[in-house]
Design an enzyme around this catalytic site. Structure first.
Site, PDB file in Angstrom:
ATOM      1  N   GLY A  55       0.865  -1.173   0.000  1.00 16.35           N
ATOM      2  CA  GLY A  55       0.000   0.000   0.000  1.00 16.35           C
ATOM      3  C   GLY A  55       0.897   1.216   0.000  1.00 16.35           C
ATOM      4  O   GLY A  55       1.794   1.313  -0.824  1.00 16.35           O
ATOM      5  N   GLU A  56       0.698   2.059   0.956  1.00 16.43           N
ATOM      6  CA  GLU A  56       1.522   3.261   1.063  1.00 16.43           C
ATOM      7  C   GLU A  56       2.179   3.245   2.445  1.00 16.43           C
ATOM      8  O   GLU A  56       1.512   3.413   3.455  1.00 16.43           O
ATOM      9  CB  GLU A  56       0.612   4.485   0.862  1.00 16.43           C
ATOM     10  CG  GLU A  56       1.333   5.794   0.850  1.00 16.43           C
ATOM     11  CD  GLU A  56       2.485   5.819  -0.132  1.00 16.43           C
ATOM     12  OE1 GLU A  56       2.308   5.432  -1.299  1.00 16.43           O
ATOM     13  OE2 GLU A  56       3.603   6.205   0.271  1.00 16.43           O
ATOM     14  N   CYS A  87       6.003  -5.331   0.114  1.00 14.46           N
ATOM     15  CA  CYS A  87       6.162  -4.015  -0.502  1.00 14.46           C
ATOM     16  C   CYS A  87       6.180  -2.902   0.555  1.00 14.46           C
ATOM     17  O   CYS A  87       7.182  -2.736   1.242  1.00 14.46           O
ATOM     18  CB  CYS A  87       5.079  -3.851  -1.557  1.00 14.46           C
ATOM     19  SG  CYS A  87       5.486  -2.614  -2.775  1.00 14.46           S
ATOM     20  N   ARG A 119      12.842   3.139  -1.603  1.00 12.14           N
ATOM     21  CA  ARG A 119      11.440   3.181  -2.052  1.00 12.14           C
ATOM     22  C   ARG A 119      11.371   3.556  -3.526  1.00 12.14           C
ATOM     23  O   ARG A 119      12.209   4.291  -4.028  1.00 12.14           O
ATOM     24  CB  ARG A 119      10.651   4.208  -1.224  1.00 12.14           C
ATOM     25  CG  ARG A 119      10.404   3.750   0.199  1.00 12.14           C
ATOM     26  CD  ARG A 119       9.675   4.813   0.995  1.00 12.14           C
ATOM     27  NE  ARG A 119       8.333   5.058   0.500  1.00 12.14           N
ATOM     28  CZ  ARG A 119       7.529   5.996   1.003  1.00 12.14           C
ATOM     29  NH1 ARG A 119       7.926   6.742   2.008  1.00 12.14           N
ATOM     30  NH2 ARG A 119       6.322   6.184   0.507  1.00 12.14           N
ATOM     31  N   HIS A 184       4.274  -8.309  -4.990  1.00  9.78           N
ATOM     32  CA  HIS A 184       2.983  -8.605  -4.353  1.00  9.78           C
ATOM     33  C   HIS A 184       2.528 -10.047  -4.590  1.00  9.78           C
ATOM     34  O   HIS A 184       1.796 -10.302  -5.547  1.00  9.78           O
ATOM     35  CB  HIS A 184       1.906  -7.681  -4.938  1.00  9.78           C
ATOM     36  CG  HIS A 184       2.010  -6.277  -4.454  1.00  9.78           C
ATOM     37  ND1 HIS A 184       1.193  -5.763  -3.478  1.00  9.78           N
ATOM     38  CD2 HIS A 184       2.840  -5.281  -4.804  1.00  9.78           C
ATOM     39  CE1 HIS A 184       1.516  -4.503  -3.244  1.00  9.78           C
ATOM     40  NE2 HIS A 184       2.507  -4.184  -4.049  1.00  9.78           N
ATOM     41  N   GLU A 186       0.215 -11.701  -3.196  1.00  3.76           N
ATOM     42  CA  GLU A 186      -1.249 -11.865  -3.080  1.00  3.76           C
ATOM     43  C   GLU A 186      -1.960 -11.540  -4.387  1.00  3.76           C
ATOM     44  O   GLU A 186      -3.120 -11.877  -4.556  1.00  3.76           O
ATOM     45  CB  GLU A 186      -1.800 -10.991  -1.932  1.00  3.76           C
ATOM     46  CG  GLU A 186      -1.965  -9.506  -2.233  1.00  3.76           C
ATOM     47  CD  GLU A 186      -0.655  -8.726  -2.319  1.00  3.76           C
ATOM     48  OE1 GLU A 186       0.431  -9.336  -2.153  1.00  3.76           O
ATOM     49  OE2 GLU A 186      -0.696  -7.506  -2.567  1.00  3.76           O
TER      50      GLU A 186
HETATM   51  N1  GLN Z   1       5.829   2.798  -3.115  1.00  5.80           N
HETATM   52  C1  GLN Z   1       5.058   2.412  -1.969  1.00  5.80           C
HETATM   53  C2  GLN Z   1       5.698   2.932  -0.685  1.00  5.80           C
HETATM   54  O1  GLN Z   1       6.781   3.418  -0.726  1.00  5.80           O
HETATM   55  C3  GLN Z   1       4.980   0.909  -1.866  1.00  5.80           C
HETATM   56  C4  GLN Z   1       4.170   0.384  -3.010  1.00  5.80           C
HETATM   57  C5  GLN Z   1       3.435  -0.869  -2.723  1.00  5.80           C
HETATM   58  O2  GLN Z   1       3.285  -1.300  -1.577  1.00  5.80           O
HETATM   59  N2  GLN Z   1       2.886  -1.421  -3.765  1.00  5.80           N
HETATM   60  O3  GLN Z   1       5.101   2.869   0.335  1.00  5.80           O
END
Ligand code: GLN
Length: 207
Positions: A55-56, A87, A119, A184, A186
């Site tokens: 995610g983020e 991720c 990142r 990912h 999943e």
């Molecule tokens: N770029 C996102 C981050 O730095 C990670 C991307 C992802 O989880 N698909 O949090």
């Protein structure tokens, strides 16, 4: 047979896909257990294993810091609870993270996995891609890696086992009870990584 209680951190990101892949993995093992979405420290306290989804990472880190779950997750991992960081989840587990373009960013991290993460190592959203990768050391010789604004690992400490590389970049690692992937699992129909992770939880519960 002991029941496994597996949590997927549901603050933000790819939650439901991780729930179904983990449920499928449990089913395949014929293992009794539940997979639940967890958010609060009280919910996290009850799980035997945790997935921190993609995610983020800044958002997941900040929100879980504010509601107290970051601290609880850290305690549980230190006590030996297996964790799979995907991720953004991998970024959160790390000791140090910087952005490929922006550089050093002030974001909450669990500070447990002895790696430095870069990142957005492969570019931004439009540079997302899929590629076949190998993870021989965990008996997954072939896996379809789906990379979405993915990080890579640019430095590893002594205790970190490198599990996979793509284009010379490290994309999967393991350190004791922590497993991290830059891609990912999943989102692929192959549940081998979730199966491997369920097995880590089974072993940890047995010890
Ligand atoms: N770029 C996102 C981050 O730095 C990670 C991307 C992802 O989880 N698909 O949090």
């Amino acid at each position: 047979m002991t029941e496994l209680n597996i949590g997927v951190l549901s603050i933000q990101g790819d939650v439901s896909e991780n729930v179904s892949s983990t449920q499928d993995a449990l089913k395949e093992f014929g293992e009794k257990g539940t997979v639940s979405t967890v958010k609060t420290p009280e919910q996290i306290a009850k799980v035997d294993g945790l997935i921190i989804p993609g995610g983020e990472s800044t958002m997941i880190g900040q929100l879980s810091l504010v509601n107290g779950s970051l601290k609880k997750i850290k305690e549980k991992i230190e006590e030996g609870m297996p964790v799979l960081g995907i991720c953004a989840g991998l970024i959160l587990l790390s000791k140090d993270a910087k952005d490929r373009v922006i550089g050093e960013i002030d974001q909450p991290l669990l500070d447990l996995l002895d790696v430095q993460v870069e990142r957005n190592s492969f570019g931004r959203q439009k540079d997302s891609f899929e590629t076949e990768i190998a993870m021989d050391s965990i008996n997954i010789p072939k896996f379809n890696g789906i990379f979405i604004r993915a990080p890579s690992i640019i430095e590893v400490g002594e205790k970190v086992e490198i599990i996979s590389k793509f284009n010379e970049k490290i994309v999967a690692v393991k350190q004791d009870n922590m497993l991290g992937t830059a891609f990912h699992p999943e989102l692929s129909s192959d549940i081998s990584i979730h199966r491997y992770f369920v097995n880590m939880i089974k072993q940890a519960k047995r010890d």
